[in-house]
Design an enzyme around this catalytic site. Structure first.
Site, PDB file in Angstrom:
ATOM      1  N   ASP A 533       0.845  -1.193   0.000  1.00  0.00           N
ATOM      2  CA  ASP A 533       0.000   0.000   0.000  1.00  0.00           C
ATOM      3  C   ASP A 533       0.881   1.243   0.000  1.00  0.00           C
ATOM      4  OD1 ASP A 533       0.614   0.730   2.869  1.00  0.00           O
ATOM      5  OD2 ASP A 533      -0.377  -1.184   3.232  1.00  0.00           O
ATOM      6  N   GLU A 613      21.644 -23.484 -16.840  1.00  0.00           N
ATOM      7  CA  GLU A 613      20.708 -22.617 -16.106  1.00  0.00           C
ATOM      8  C   GLU A 613      21.425 -21.352 -15.619  1.00  0.00           C
ATOM      9  OE1 GLU A 613      17.481 -25.732 -14.151  1.00  0.00           O
ATOM     10  OE2 GLU A 613      19.471 -25.592 -13.268  1.00  0.00           O
TER      11      GLU A 613
END
Ligand code: DGJ
Length: 730
Positions: A533, A613
């Site tokens: 928020d 990876e």
């Protein structure tokens, strides 16, 4: 001038680039709301605010005024209980005589340069903004209501807050003190809101605002995963690029409510602020109460402009500190890599491998303190477990620094475990109702942060840790919601203040610690995105968006979050497969592409990755850095929603340079089907008459072509493919 007082017509008009907002001191000295919408030439719009209907319809007359003035019909700037306004109201004030009523009338006003601030509360700031303060006074008592308006012309942003000042010689009680009332004219409006749960935050939903009240709220002591303190009210046919839309974001992280309802005359009212459930606040003589701030952005061109304006305002006028603009380090966090099972050697080996592929910071998550090897114990014991760390914290940090990485650390300052030294020495520090057994959640309790001595204890422990080594990042977590609300510091009649006092205590703590350590990057977290928020963003410029790190689930989570919050604030990490939250297997490239539209980091054991990876992650870090400014500061467009699989199997979003010279489109296919249709996407924000190439293509496209026809996604025959399309000037 962005704020104009018209003396003759007694109107206040707030102007932003594309918006006008007007209120009027009416013939009865009340402050009526006249207009909030598209910027137009000056006019007195107030004729529209008093909707008499043809009959009073049981609405009471205001005493001493002519028989056709009903508070219940007038659009209000401050709606109050007790004087015949039967709609949802923002303020309930109980006087010392026990009555629940007040009658605010215009008293004075002031127009100032710069943006007001709110003592002890987060708020947007800005020297270029303007402030209007309209002071209303109760018709019977010396009680003043200071209505604050902040005007940020550039971002079409208007902020509001209220200060209630008690100048009587008796205590008054606020039983409801919301930040603002917005009255909309007759019409049909929808509300877009962002509900969810842990690991599934900010799911977009849309509902018609009708005669039954529509409320988005939290009573959990945190803004929560379940509802976000942000809504959009829009014309019922509005979409990303069309229609009137008003965004409302509370700058608050605690209990909140945003309620809207159509009244008997088909007008819609919205109120927003602190949830009035389990709230009341005594205001003593010569004291005042300040509400949190409500930020409002309007657009007549749908949702995309309000998101972009809010993003800019949050980036430039809400977040603060060193990392407001500075590039944030690419981090690796050990939580999903090790959970509680790590030691210094393990972390250093992760740092070693991470350094080789371009990672810049290692975060040691939960489990480094007290005797914490599981989540049953040690919260509150913020001293190093030297056995686990195989020495002091400094020695570990030095080793990590030597590998070339910065060092970050996890705290959960607001909570306490029963099995902790803190609990044993201060069993009274937590929220606990006398004669009742407190409720555990994740095996822990919440500390009473409304009390200074409790905050000081944790603060001193944290400062000692942060000063003991070269710590450059802090993850501030909060892993449960508040129950057993009772503070031993307050008398029975003031227990309704505790939720808000908790927030004030937390904000004070955050202000102090972020000032004390200005070079530390703070990331807010509450079991992922449980406190995403504008309140938290004032103190900490990024938030761990969700504990769900699956790239496909993240599409909805990040898409929903983007309506209010900029990419720059969204913590997003690449993790391993099968994913730890939902067991899904996705291509590593897709995981990277989704995390790019956030802070991009890693949440995996790099030492266990294959050579290929590692090479792919190395490539991703390089690619992310190449596009960093575009992603973090470009205009953001939602192109294809992941919430509408009946329309498209893709989710796509885009960032584009404000001058239209460069764009990056990310497209992820989140479902497979056989004999599939090839899908297209239209690009936004390019210059219509300039030529572009897509990923260096031979073919050139006119900006207007890409905007009106679009381009085809490339086809990949595997699950969850994704592509980045870099669009540059030809
Ligand atoms: C919840 C957070 O969201 C996770 O990332 C992790 O930090 C755990 N808490 C640790 O307890």
């Amino acid at each position: 001038m962005s704020i104009i007082f018209n003396k003759d017509e007694k109107t206040f008009t707030l102007y932003t680039k594309n918006t006008a907002y007007q209120m009027k001191i009416d013939e009865h000295n009340a402050l009526a709301h006249s207009y909030y919408g598209k910027r137009t030439e000056y006019d007195d719009f107030s004729y529209s605010s008093n909707c008499n209907g043809y009959a009073p319809a049981f609405s009471p007359n205001v005493p001493d005024l002519d028989g056709r003035y009903y508070n219940n019909h007038v659009s209000q700037e401050l709606s109050v209980m007790g004087i015949g306004d039967f709609r949802i109201t923002a303020l309930g004030l109980r006087s010392s005589d026990g009555s629940l009523a007040c009658d605010p009338r215009y008293y004075s006003h002031e127009i100032r340069d710069g943006k007001y601030s709110l003592p002890g509360l987060p708020a947007f700031y800005g020297e270029d903004a303007k402030t209007l303060v309209v002071t209303l006074k109760d018709s019977a008592y010396d009680i003043y209501f200071h209505l604050y308006y902040g005007v940020f012309e550039e971002y079409d942003l208007i902020t509001r807050a209220m200060v209630v000042e008690n100048k009587t010689d008796k205590q008054i009680k606020l039983e409801k003190a919301l930040s603002a009332t917005i009255d909309f004219p007759c019409g049909n409006y929808d509300m877009l809101y962002f509900h969810g749960r842990h690991m599934r935050e900010r799911m977009l939903d849309r509902t018609r605002i009708n005669f039954a009240k529509t409320t988005v709220s939290s009573i959990r002591g945190a803004s929560s995963h379940m509802d976000n303190p942000f809504v959009i009210v829009a014309d019922s046919n509005a979409n990303e690029e069309y229609g009137n839309a008003w965004a409302f974001a509370l700058v608050y992280s605690g209990n909140f409510e945003i309620s809207a309802q159509k009244d008997q005359w088909n007008k819609t009212r919205l109120v927003a602020g602190i949830n009035h459930e389990n709230f009341n606040f005594a205001v003593e003589p010569n004291e005042s109460f300040t509400t949190p701030e409500l930020a409002m952005v309007y657009s007549d061109k749908g949702f995309a402009p309000i998101s972009n304006n809010l993003h800019k305002a949050i980036r430039n006028n809400l977040t603060r500190g060193k990392y407001k603009y500075e590039r944030r380090p690419v981090l690796i966090n050990n939580w999903e890599a090790t959970y509680f099972d790590f030691n210094a050697d393990k972390l250093v080996s992760m740092a070693h491998d991470a350094a080789e592929i371009g990672v810049e910071l290692l975060v040691m998550d939960d489990g480094w303190f007290g005797k914490r090897n599981n989540d049953w114990c040690a919260l509150g014991d913020w001293f190093v477990n030297e056995e686990k760390l195989q020495g002091t914290l400094k020695s570990l940090v030095d080793r990590v620094n030597k590998e070339g990485l910065k060092f970050g650390i996890w705290f959960e300052p607001e909570c306490i475990s029963e099995d902790s030294e803190l609990y044993r020495s201060h069993p009274d520090y937590l929220f606990k109702i006398p004669n009742r057994q407190p409720q555990l959640s994740r095996q822990q309790y919440v500390l009473d942060f409304s009390r200074k001595e409790v905050r000081d204890n944790i603060y001193n422990q944290m400062v000692k840790i942060l000063n003991s080594a070269n710590i450059e990042y802090v993850k501030w977590d909060f892993n449960r919601h508040i129950t057993d609300l009772f503070s031993i510091a307050l008398p029975a009649e003031k227990q309704g203040e505790v939720y808000h006092r908790y927030m004030l205590g937390l904000y004070e703590f955050l202000e102090k610690i972020t000032n004390e350590f200005p070079n530390i990057l703070f990331e807010s977290c509450s079991g992922g995105g449980g406190r995403f928020d504008c309140g938290m963003l004032y103190y900490m410029p990024q938030v761990w968006t969700s504990d769900n790190s699956d790239a496909i689930d993240r599409l909805k989570i990040q898409y929903g979050t983007s309506f209010a919050y900029p990419v720059r604030t969204m913590g997003a990490h690449v993790s391993v497969c099968p994913n730890h939250q939902n067991a899904r297997v996705t291509p590593l490239k897709t995981r990277g592409n989704v995390a790019y539209f956030g802070t991009y980091g890693l949440e995996l054991d790099i030492t266990k990755m294959t050579k290929e990876e590692k090479e792919e992650i190395k490539r991703q870090i390089k690619e992310f850095k190449e596009h960093y400014d575009l992603i973090q500061y470009g205009d953001y467009y939602r192109l294809i929603s992941p919430f509408t699989p009946e329309e498209s199997l893709y989710c796509a979003w885009e960032v584009v340079k404000q001058d239209g010279s460069e764009a990056l489109v990310c497209a992820v296919r989140y479902e497979s089907d056989a004999s599939t249709a090839q899908e297209m996407v239209k690009v936004k924000g390019l210059c219509p008459d300039k030529w572009y190439r897509i990923n260096g293509s031979d073919r050139k496209y006119l900006g207007s072509t890409l905007e009106n026809i679009g381009f085809y996604f490339e086809y990949d025959f595997f699950s969850y493919p994704s592509r980045l399309y870099h669009i540059t000037l030809a």
